[in-house]
Design a protein around this motif. Sequence first.
Motif, PDB file in Angstrom:
ATOM      1  N   CYS A 271       0.846  -1.191   0.000  1.00 52.37           N
ATOM      2  CA  CYS A 271       0.000   0.000   0.000  1.00 52.37           C
ATOM      3  C   CYS A 271       0.883   1.242   0.000  1.00 52.37           C
ATOM      4  O   CYS A 271       2.100   1.153   0.052  1.00 52.37           O
ATOM      5  N   ARG A 272       0.225   2.392  -0.038  1.00 47.79           N
ATOM      6  CA  ARG A 272       0.928   3.670   0.042  1.00 47.79           C
ATOM      7  C   ARG A 272       0.149   4.565   0.992  1.00 47.79           C
ATOM      8  O   ARG A 272      -1.061   4.728   0.841  1.00 47.79           O
ATOM      9  N   ASP A 273       0.822   5.116   1.981  1.00 48.09           N
ATOM     10  CA  ASP A 273       0.189   6.004   2.949  1.00 48.09           C
ATOM     11  C   ASP A 273       0.534   7.456   2.629  1.00 48.09           C
ATOM     12  O   ASP A 273       1.688   7.773   2.310  1.00 48.09           O
ATOM     13  N   VAL A 274      -0.470   8.325   2.722  1.00 50.14           N
ATOM     14  CA  VAL A 274      -0.294   9.756   2.489  1.00 50.14           C
ATOM     15  C   VAL A 274      -0.981  10.494   3.637  1.00 50.14           C
ATOM     16  O   VAL A 274      -2.110  10.144   4.000  1.00 50.14           O
ATOM     17  N   PRO A 275      -0.324  11.503   4.235  1.00 49.34           N
ATOM     18  CA  PRO A 275      -0.988  12.280   5.284  1.00 49.34           C
ATOM     19  C   PRO A 275      -2.307  12.858   4.759  1.00 49.34           C
ATOM     20  O   PRO A 275      -2.380  13.305   3.612  1.00 49.34           O
ATOM     21  N   LEU A 276      -3.330  12.833   5.581  1.00 45.30           N
ATOM     22  CA  LEU A 276      -4.660  13.282   5.168  1.00 45.30           C
ATOM     23  C   LEU A 276      -4.969  14.649   5.778  1.00 45.30           C
ATOM     24  O   LEU A 276      -5.182  14.773   6.985  1.00 45.30           O
ATOM     25  N   PRO A 277      -4.991  15.705   4.949  1.00 45.36           N
ATOM     26  CA  PRO A 277      -5.327  17.029   5.472  1.00 45.36           C
ATOM     27  C   PRO A 277      -6.771  17.032   5.991  1.00 45.36           C
ATOM     28  O   PRO A 277      -7.633  16.362   5.427  1.00 45.36           O
ATOM     29  N   PRO A 278      -7.048  17.787   7.047  1.00 40.63           N
ATOM     30  CA  PRO A 278      -8.404  17.830   7.614  1.00 40.63           C
ATOM     31  C   PRO A 278      -9.492  18.174   6.593  1.00 40.63           C
ATOM     32  O   PRO A 278     -10.573  17.604   6.611  1.00 40.63           O
ATOM     33  N   PHE A 279      -9.212  19.115   5.670  1.00 39.45           N
ATOM     34  CA  PHE A 279     -10.227  19.496   4.689  1.00 39.45           C
ATOM     35  C   PHE A 279     -10.614  18.308   3.821  1.00 39.45           C
ATOM     36  O   PHE A 279     -11.776  18.135   3.457  1.00 39.45           O
ATOM     37  N   LEU A 280      -9.623  17.466   3.484  1.00 36.91           N
ATOM     38  CA  LEU A 280      -9.897  16.319   2.614  1.00 36.91           C
ATOM     39  C   LEU A 280     -10.710  15.265   3.348  1.00 36.91           C
ATOM     40  O   LEU A 280     -11.606  14.641   2.780  1.00 36.91           O
ATOM     41  N   SER A 281     -10.431  15.098   4.616  1.00 34.34           N
ATOM     42  CA  SER A 281     -11.227  14.185   5.436  1.00 34.34           C
ATOM     43  C   SER A 281     -12.686  14.634   5.454  1.00 34.34           C
ATOM     44  O   SER A 281     -13.614  13.822   5.326  1.00 34.34           O
ATOM     45  N   ALA A 282     -12.907  15.946   5.579  1.00 31.59           N
ATOM     46  CA  ALA A 282     -14.267  16.495   5.569  1.00 31.59           C
ATOM     47  C   ALA A 282     -14.938  16.308   4.216  1.00 31.59           C
ATOM     48  O   ALA A 282     -16.136  16.010   4.134  1.00 31.59           O
ATOM     49  N   GLU A 283     -14.165  16.451   3.130  1.00 34.74           N
ATOM     50  CA  GLU A 283     -14.709  16.251   1.776  1.00 34.74           C
ATOM     51  C   GLU A 283     -15.135  14.793   1.569  1.00 34.74           C
ATOM     52  O   GLU A 283     -16.167  14.518   0.954  1.00 34.74           O
ATOM     53  N   ILE A 284     -14.344  13.858   2.088  1.00 39.22           N
ATOM     54  CA  ILE A 284     -14.679  12.436   1.980  1.00 39.22           C
ATOM     55  C   ILE A 284     -15.984  12.157   2.721  1.00 39.22           C
ATOM     56  O   ILE A 284     -16.883  11.482   2.195  1.00 39.22           O
ATOM     57  N   GLU A 285     -16.089  12.700   3.915  1.00 35.27           N
ATOM     58  CA  GLU A 285     -17.294  12.510   4.727  1.00 35.27           C
ATOM     59  C   GLU A 285     -18.530  13.088   4.037  1.00 35.27           C
ATOM     60  O   GLU A 285     -19.589  12.451   3.979  1.00 35.27           O
ATOM     61  N   ALA A 286     -18.391  14.284   3.483  1.00 37.31           N
ATOM     62  CA  ALA A 286     -19.507  14.937   2.793  1.00 37.31           C
ATOM     63  C   ALA A 286     -19.925  14.142   1.559  1.00 37.31           C
ATOM     64  O   ALA A 286     -21.114  14.004   1.263  1.00 37.31           O
TER      65      ALA A 286
END
Length: 200
Positions: A64-79
Amino acid sequence: MSQYALSIWLMAGAGLRISEALGFSVDCDRGDFLRSRRQVSSKANQGDCRTRLVPLKHRTEDECRDVPLPPFLSAEIEAHIDQWGVTDVEGFQVLFAPRERGRGTMPTATAYGYHWRKALEAAGLTVLVDGKVKPLFTPHSLRHFFASTALGGGVPLLEMSRWLGHRSIKVTADTYGHAPERFRTVMQDALRPALKAVAS
């Protein structure tokens, strides 16, 4: 196609390739980081395709490949999940539902590219090259934006290479190792900081 808006953020905010973004599933979101494990096969829309989700480029099924997740992107995924839900494909809860619900036909990079070009034409973001209308940007431009922005902000090349999933740091250095504007700014700040302050 507003259903695919999140794919833009995944490419620009996490450096995913088109096929990786389209293969994004619920288990990829690990809170503080994004774990990319699979991508959509280029043959995913063919009726005889056995596996619509395949390992990442330069990776085996277990890697796999791990990338730090910015808070805004986490919110976009949730939305996105709140608005569009998820669909089960081969045991994974994918965010970009099959084009034909119930048939398991996933969108591919080729189909995505076609709709991308149409969207850029509609927005007037094209240029005439050798008598042909070409988009000013490709979906891959978003991945370059991710890398260039991070490197310009001081993220080390080695980390970027890992996050981009390049086979070696040499690929990253050859692609993004030229940063003359950043160099000029660093040298200006180091050797003539007063001039910058006066210019501001």
